[in-house]
Design a protein around this motif. Sequence first.
Motif, mmCIF file in Angstrom:
data_model
loop_
_atom_site.group_PDB
_atom_site.id
_atom_site.type_symbol
_atom_site.label_atom_id
_atom_site.label_comp_id
_atom_site.label_asym_id
_atom_site.label_seq_id
_atom_site.Cartn_x
_atom_site.Cartn_y
_atom_site.Cartn_z
ATOM 1 N N UNK A 112 -9.050 60.282 113.941
ATOM 2 C CA UNK A 112 -9.044 60.730 112.461
ATOM 3 C C UNK A 112 -8.205 61.953 112.419
ATOM 4 N N UNK A 113 -8.074 62.796 113.636
ATOM 5 C CA UNK A 113 -6.994 63.897 113.422
ATOM 6 C C UNK A 113 -5.697 63.573 113.548
ATOM 7 N N UNK A 114 -5.306 62.499 114.036
ATOM 8 C CA UNK A 114 -3.926 62.063 113.991
ATOM 9 C C UNK A 114 -3.861 61.393 112.569
ATOM 10 N N UNK A 115 -4.811 60.689 112.051
ATOM 11 C CA UNK A 115 -4.613 60.199 110.914
ATOM 12 C C UNK A 115 -4.413 61.329 109.776
ATOM 13 N N UNK A 116 -5.246 62.371 109.981
ATOM 14 C CA UNK A 116 -4.938 63.409 109.023
ATOM 15 C C UNK A 116 -3.638 64.221 109.017
ATOM 16 N N UNK A 117 -2.979 64.244 110.386
ATOM 17 C CA UNK A 117 -1.839 64.637 110.438
ATOM 18 C C UNK A 117 -0.672 63.740 109.537
ATOM 19 N N UNK A 118 -1.150 62.583 109.351
ATOM 20 C CA UNK A 118 0.054 61.635 108.642
ATOM 21 C C UNK A 118 -0.602 61.401 107.147
ATOM 22 N N UNK A 119 -1.483 62.022 106.882
ATOM 23 C CA UNK A 119 -2.173 61.855 105.539
ATOM 24 C C UNK A 119 -1.572 62.607 104.222
ATOM 25 N N UNK A 120 -0.769 63.557 104.645
ATOM 26 C CA UNK A 120 0.115 64.273 103.579
ATOM 27 C C UNK A 120 1.318 64.445 104.180
ATOM 28 N N UNK A 121 2.393 64.218 103.307
ATOM 29 C CA UNK A 121 3.992 64.602 104.012
ATOM 30 C C UNK A 121 4.286 65.610 102.687
ATOM 31 N N UNK A 122 5.110 66.422 103.385
ATOM 32 C CA UNK A 122 5.781 67.590 102.415
ATOM 33 C C UNK A 122 7.226 67.168 102.450
ATOM 34 N N UNK A 123 8.070 66.741 101.606
ATOM 35 C CA UNK A 123 9.294 66.234 101.554
ATOM 36 C C UNK A 123 10.026 67.455 100.620
ATOM 37 N N UNK A 124 10.886 68.387 101.536
ATOM 38 C CA UNK A 124 11.523 69.466 100.600
ATOM 39 C C UNK A 124 12.458 69.257 99.835
ATOM 40 N N UNK A 125 13.014 67.871 99.929
ATOM 41 C CA UNK A 125 14.133 67.700 99.136
ATOM 42 C C UNK A 125 14.101 67.217 97.842
ATOM 43 N N UNK A 126 14.661 67.613 96.879
ATOM 44 C CA UNK A 126 14.510 67.488 95.381
ATOM 45 C C UNK A 126 14.990 66.085 95.208
ATOM 46 N N UNK A 127 14.610 65.348 93.918
ATOM 47 C CA UNK A 127 15.141 64.068 93.416
ATOM 48 C C UNK A 127 16.540 64.269 93.379
ATOM 49 N N UNK A 128 17.500 63.296 93.881
ATOM 50 C CA UNK A 128 18.806 63.387 93.472
ATOM 51 C C UNK A 128 19.580 64.559 94.261
ATOM 52 N N UNK A 129 19.038 65.136 95.223
ATOM 53 C CA UNK A 129 19.482 66.364 96.061
ATOM 54 C C UNK A 129 20.154 65.401 97.143
ATOM 55 N N UNK A 130 21.264 65.952 97.968
ATOM 56 C CA UNK A 130 21.302 65.540 99.337
ATOM 57 C C UNK A 130 20.397 65.846 100.278
ATOM 58 N N UNK A 131 20.469 64.959 101.397
ATOM 59 C CA UNK A 131 19.569 65.293 102.669
ATOM 60 C C UNK A 131 19.910 66.584 103.176
ATOM 61 N N UNK A 132 18.819 67.138 103.475
ATOM 62 C CA UNK A 132 18.814 68.823 103.944
ATOM 63 C C UNK A 132 19.366 68.854 105.496
ATOM 64 N N UNK A 133 20.452 69.237 105.358
ATOM 65 C CA UNK A 133 21.008 69.572 106.877
ATOM 66 C C UNK A 133 20.058 70.875 107.442
#
Length: 318
Positions: A112-133
């Motif tokens: 359950x702890x490992x599942x919690x670590x995969x339950x929410x993903x924060x993607x800091x790149x906005x729509x249409x923006x290039x991949x963040x280097x």
Amino acid sequence: MRADRLVATLLLMQARGRVTAAEVADELEVSVATARRDLEALSAAGIPVYPQSGRGGGWSLVGGARTDLTGLTAPEAQALFLLLGSSSDRSAEATSALRKLVRALPATFRAEAEAAGRAVLVDPVGWGSPARARQPWVEELQGAVVRRRQVTLAYRGRGGESERIVDPWALVDKGERWYLVAGTPAGRRTFRLDRIVQLVVEDTPAARPDDLDVAGIWESVVDEMEERRSRVTATVLTTPFVGRVVQDRFGRHAAVVGTEADGRVRLEVGSHTARSVAEQLAGFGSAVEVVGPDVVRAELAALGAELTGMYGGVSGPR
């Protein structure tokens, strides 16, 4: 990285039973304010960490001085993994720390702890923006901040390139850019990492205020920058739907200030120059009416004349 510090703080409390914010700061080589915020973040996330005031006080894990990480309950372990495991750009070190923490948990909690670590993903790149280097100099400056070493910067600013020796205090990751907050002979300064041409970490110790409040400093930097970015304001009228799009475009520099009899909303928008305000509004065409000031209306008229001069002879589809 903060994930590393939070795990290290828990392990330190396991080893010592009770710690003060000053002890955590000294052990992890961060400011007392940062250590206190990390301890409060653990508590707010549901980890059984509590403060005790008075002589001999400090922060402890509920259950006694010898409670270790295996004393976490299932919800507490999940809360920790939700806190640490949600970033898409998590460092390899943070990932390694999470793996070690998984092995420290009771077997019944691990899945359950490992599942919690995969339950929410924060993607800091906005729509249409290039991949963040990964920006340059981050690792070098992180090491200099932690080890409290001065750095020599070759920096490209508005007035050209210059060289200076600074005392690095902290790094700030804001949006698509990284910044260095540092002490200089002229006082506190903020440097964009993408404008650093060359960097050398020196062996000389860096000075750092004992009461350094990075969050407070950065808040004042943001307030100052945002004030500069909204020196020219304009009043516009548009439909409620387009008004929401305008607010999204201008961010914190847009506010609804009223509603007209015809149902249109009245907004105030701002930017650093009249030209910038006009450029951001021009794409809305006649869907947005600029009431004033005249300097912004004039810039819109100039933009229209430029576009007409360039494309006026082009015929549309038939």
